[in-house]
Design a protein around this motif. Structure first.
Motif, PDB file in Angstrom:
ATOM      1  N   VAL A 298       0.842  -1.191   0.000  1.00  0.00           N
ATOM      2  CA  VAL A 298       0.000   0.000   0.000  1.00  0.00           C
ATOM      3  C   VAL A 298       0.882   1.247   0.000  1.00  0.00           C
ATOM      4  CG1 VAL A 298      -1.728   1.281   1.319  1.00  0.00           C
ATOM      5  CG2 VAL A 298      -1.808  -1.222   1.255  1.00  0.00           C
ATOM      6  N   GLU A 299       0.536   2.192  -0.865  1.00  0.00           N
ATOM      7  CA  GLU A 299       1.206   3.492  -0.915  1.00  0.00           C
ATOM      8  C   GLU A 299       0.143   4.572  -1.011  1.00  0.00           C
ATOM      9  OE1 GLU A 299       3.982   3.529  -4.160  1.00  0.00           O
ATOM     10  OE2 GLU A 299       5.199   1.924  -3.289  1.00  0.00           O
ATOM     11  N   ASP A 300       0.235   5.545  -0.158  1.00  0.00           N
ATOM     12  CA  ASP A 300      -0.716   6.667  -0.149  1.00  0.00           C
ATOM     13  C   ASP A 300      -2.163   6.190  -0.084  1.00  0.00           C
ATOM     14  OD1 ASP A 300       1.353   8.579  -0.293  1.00  0.00           O
ATOM     15  OD2 ASP A 300       1.458   8.320  -2.479  1.00  0.00           O
ATOM     16  N   GLY A 301      -2.410   5.159   0.708  1.00  0.00           N
ATOM     17  CA  GLY A 301      -3.768   4.661   0.888  1.00  0.00           C
ATOM     18  C   GLY A 301      -4.319   3.849  -0.260  1.00  0.00           C
ATOM     19  N   GLN A 302      -3.475   3.482  -1.221  1.00  0.00           N
ATOM     20  CA  GLN A 302      -3.911   2.714  -2.388  1.00  0.00           C
ATOM     21  C   GLN A 302      -3.083   1.434  -2.520  1.00  0.00           C
ATOM     22  OE1 GLN A 302      -6.476   3.663  -4.528  1.00  0.00           O
ATOM     23  NE2 GLN A 302      -6.803   5.279  -3.012  1.00  0.00           N
ATOM     24  N   ILE A 303      -3.738   0.352  -2.935  1.00  0.00           N
ATOM     25  CA  ILE A 303      -2.999  -0.883  -3.216  1.00  0.00           C
ATOM     26  C   ILE A 303      -2.254  -0.705  -4.529  1.00  0.00           C
ATOM     27  CG2 ILE A 303      -3.172  -3.339  -3.791  1.00  0.00           C
ATOM     28  CD1 ILE A 303      -5.639  -3.454  -1.967  1.00  0.00           C
ATOM     29  N   VAL A 304      -0.950  -0.913  -4.485  1.00  0.00           N
ATOM     30  CA  VAL A 304      -0.133  -0.743  -5.687  1.00  0.00           C
ATOM     31  C   VAL A 304       0.436  -2.075  -6.182  1.00  0.00           C
ATOM     32  CG1 VAL A 304       0.443   1.647  -5.193  1.00  0.00           C
ATOM     33  CG2 VAL A 304       1.931  -0.171  -4.348  1.00  0.00           C
ATOM     34  N   GLU A 305       0.389  -3.108  -5.331  1.00  0.00           N
ATOM     35  CA  GLU A 305       0.949  -4.401  -5.723  1.00  0.00           C
ATOM     36  C   GLU A 305       0.286  -5.499  -4.898  1.00  0.00           C
ATOM     37  OE1 GLU A 305       5.335  -4.646  -7.068  1.00  0.00           O
ATOM     38  OE2 GLU A 305       5.266  -5.379  -5.001  1.00  0.00           O
ATOM     39  N   TYR A 306      -0.133  -6.563  -5.573  1.00  0.00           N
ATOM     40  CA  TYR A 306      -0.736  -7.719  -4.932  1.00  0.00           C
ATOM     41  C   TYR A 306       0.274  -8.860  -4.900  1.00  0.00           C
ATOM     42  CZ  TYR A 306      -5.120  -5.268  -5.782  1.00  0.00           C
ATOM     43  OH  TYR A 306      -6.127  -4.334  -5.813  1.00  0.00           O
ATOM     44  N   HIS A 307       0.398  -9.529  -3.757  1.00  0.00           N
ATOM     45  CA  HIS A 307       1.307 -10.670  -3.609  1.00  0.00           C
ATOM     46  C   HIS A 307       0.479 -11.885  -3.201  1.00  0.00           C
ATOM     47  CE1 HIS A 307       5.211  -8.241  -2.827  1.00  0.00           C
ATOM     48  NE2 HIS A 307       4.383  -7.569  -3.605  1.00  0.00           N
ATOM     49  N   THR A 308       0.670 -13.002  -3.880  1.00  0.00           N
ATOM     50  CA  THR A 308      -0.009 -14.246  -3.530  1.00  0.00           C
ATOM     51  C   THR A 308       1.040 -15.335  -3.359  1.00  0.00           C
ATOM     52  OG1 THR A 308      -1.951 -13.608  -4.820  1.00  0.00           O
ATOM     53  CG2 THR A 308      -1.764 -15.926  -4.223  1.00  0.00           C
ATOM     54  N   ASP A 309       1.081 -15.927  -2.162  1.00  0.00           N
ATOM     55  CA  ASP A 309       1.982 -17.054  -1.883  1.00  0.00           C
ATOM     56  C   ASP A 309       1.266 -18.336  -2.273  1.00  0.00           C
ATOM     57  OD1 ASP A 309       3.690 -15.203  -0.769  1.00  0.00           O
ATOM     58  OD2 ASP A 309       3.132 -15.670   1.291  1.00  0.00           O
ATOM     59  N   VAL A 310       1.929 -19.159  -3.073  1.00  0.00           N
ATOM     60  CA  VAL A 310       1.334 -20.416  -3.531  1.00  0.00           C
ATOM     61  C   VAL A 310       2.300 -21.577  -3.293  1.00  0.00           C
ATOM     62  CG1 VAL A 310      -0.073 -19.278  -5.293  1.00  0.00           C
ATOM     63  CG2 VAL A 310       2.168 -20.172  -5.912  1.00  0.00           C
ATOM     64  N   ARG A 311       1.740 -22.760  -3.200  1.00  0.00           N
ATOM     65  CA  ARG A 311       2.535 -23.991  -3.160  1.00  0.00           C
ATOM     66  C   ARG A 311       2.126 -24.813  -4.376  1.00  0.00           C
ATOM     67  NH1 ARG A 311       2.270 -26.236   2.245  1.00  0.00           N
ATOM     68  NH2 ARG A 311       4.104 -24.911   2.509  1.00  0.00           N
ATOM     69  N   LEU A 312       3.108 -25.082  -5.245  1.00  0.00           N
ATOM     70  CA  LEU A 312       2.865 -25.900  -6.435  1.00  0.00           C
ATOM     71  C   LEU A 312       3.266 -27.339  -6.153  1.00  0.00           C
ATOM     72  CD1 LEU A 312       4.276 -23.603  -9.260  1.00  0.00           C
ATOM     73  CD2 LEU A 312       1.945 -23.720  -8.369  1.00  0.00           C
ATOM     74  N   PHE A 313       2.454 -28.262  -6.608  1.00  0.00           N
ATOM     75  CA  PHE A 313       2.730 -29.693  -6.491  1.00  0.00           C
ATOM     76  C   PHE A 313       3.042 -30.213  -7.889  1.00  0.00           C
ATOM     77  CE2 PHE A 313       0.175 -28.506  -2.964  1.00  0.00           C
ATOM     78  CZ  PHE A 313       0.494 -29.377  -1.922  1.00  0.00           C
ATOM     79  N   PHE A 314       4.141 -30.927  -8.014  1.00  0.00           N
ATOM     80  CA  PHE A 314       4.489 -31.476  -9.320  1.00  0.00           C
ATOM     81  C   PHE A 314       5.073 -32.865  -9.166  1.00  0.00           C
ATOM     82  CE2 PHE A 314       7.912 -28.868  -7.742  1.00  0.00           C
ATOM     83  CZ  PHE A 314       9.084 -29.561  -8.016  1.00  0.00           C
ATOM     84  N   GLU A 315       4.822 -33.667 -10.201  1.00  0.00           N
ATOM     85  CA  GLU A 315       5.271 -35.063 -10.212  1.00  0.00           C
ATOM     86  C   GLU A 315       6.743 -35.131 -10.601  1.00  0.00           C
ATOM     87  OE1 GLU A 315       4.161 -39.134 -12.607  1.00  0.00           O
ATOM     88  OE2 GLU A 315       2.618 -37.584 -12.379  1.00  0.00           O
ATOM     89  N   ILE A 316       7.485 -35.936  -9.874  1.00  0.00           N
ATOM     90  CA  ILE A 316       8.885 -36.170 -10.194  1.00  0.00           C
ATOM     91  C   ILE A 316       8.956 -37.059 -11.429  1.00  0.00           C
ATOM     92  CG2 ILE A 316      11.057 -37.202  -9.386  1.00  0.00           C
ATOM     93  CD1 ILE A 316      10.251 -34.668  -7.899  1.00  0.00           C
ATOM     94  N   GLU A 317       9.723 -36.639 -12.436  1.00  0.00           N
ATOM     95  CA  GLU A 317       9.838 -37.426 -13.656  1.00  0.00           C
ATOM     96  C   GLU A 317      10.444 -38.803 -13.355  1.00  0.00           C
ATOM     97  OE1 GLU A 317      11.390 -35.565 -17.115  1.00  0.00           O
ATOM     98  OE2 GLU A 317      10.511 -33.637 -16.562  1.00  0.00           O
ATOM     99  N   GLY A 318       9.907 -39.795 -14.024  1.00  0.00           N
ATOM    100  CA  GLY A 318      10.412 -41.156 -13.873  1.00  0.00           C
ATOM    101  C   GLY A 318       9.744 -41.886 -12.718  1.00  0.00           C
ATOM    102  N   SER A 319       8.837 -41.199 -12.008  1.00  0.00           N
ATOM    103  CA  SER A 319       8.176 -41.892 -10.890  1.00  0.00           C
ATOM    104  C   SER A 319       6.844 -42.445 -11.334  1.00  0.00           C
ATOM    105  CB  SER A 319       7.985 -40.947  -9.701  1.00  0.00           C
ATOM    106  OG  SER A 319       7.132 -39.882 -10.054  1.00  0.00           O
TER     107      SER A 319
END
Length: 68
Positions: A47-68
């Motif tokens: 927030v800057e000067d009472g306004q949202i200037v940037e949105y941050h989203t924390d995520v967890r990605l799940f991915f399959e290990i190749e060859g499994s």
């Protein structure tokens, strides 16, 4: 049986939290294959000067290990 791995990332957007999550997935997909799921862990905003200037989203990605 598949073996899964996870990685936690923070996406950033000037538009909204959903776009920040998509940005995290878009960037990760450049080097990580077989992403099957994404959890949203947290959301924040800069927030800057009472306004949202940037949105941050924390995520967890799940991915399959190749060859499994």
């Amino acid at each position: 049986m598949a073996v899964m791995n996870t990685i936690d990332l923070t996406g950033v957007s000037a538009d909204d939290w959903a776009d920040a999550a998509r940005e995290a997935l878009r960037e990760a997909s450049k080097t990580i294959r077989r992403v099957t799921k994404m959890d949203v862990l947290a959301r924040r905003a800069v927030v800057e000067d009472g306004q949202i200037v940037e949105y941050h989203t924390d995520v967890r990605l799940f991915f399959e290990i190749e060859g499994s």
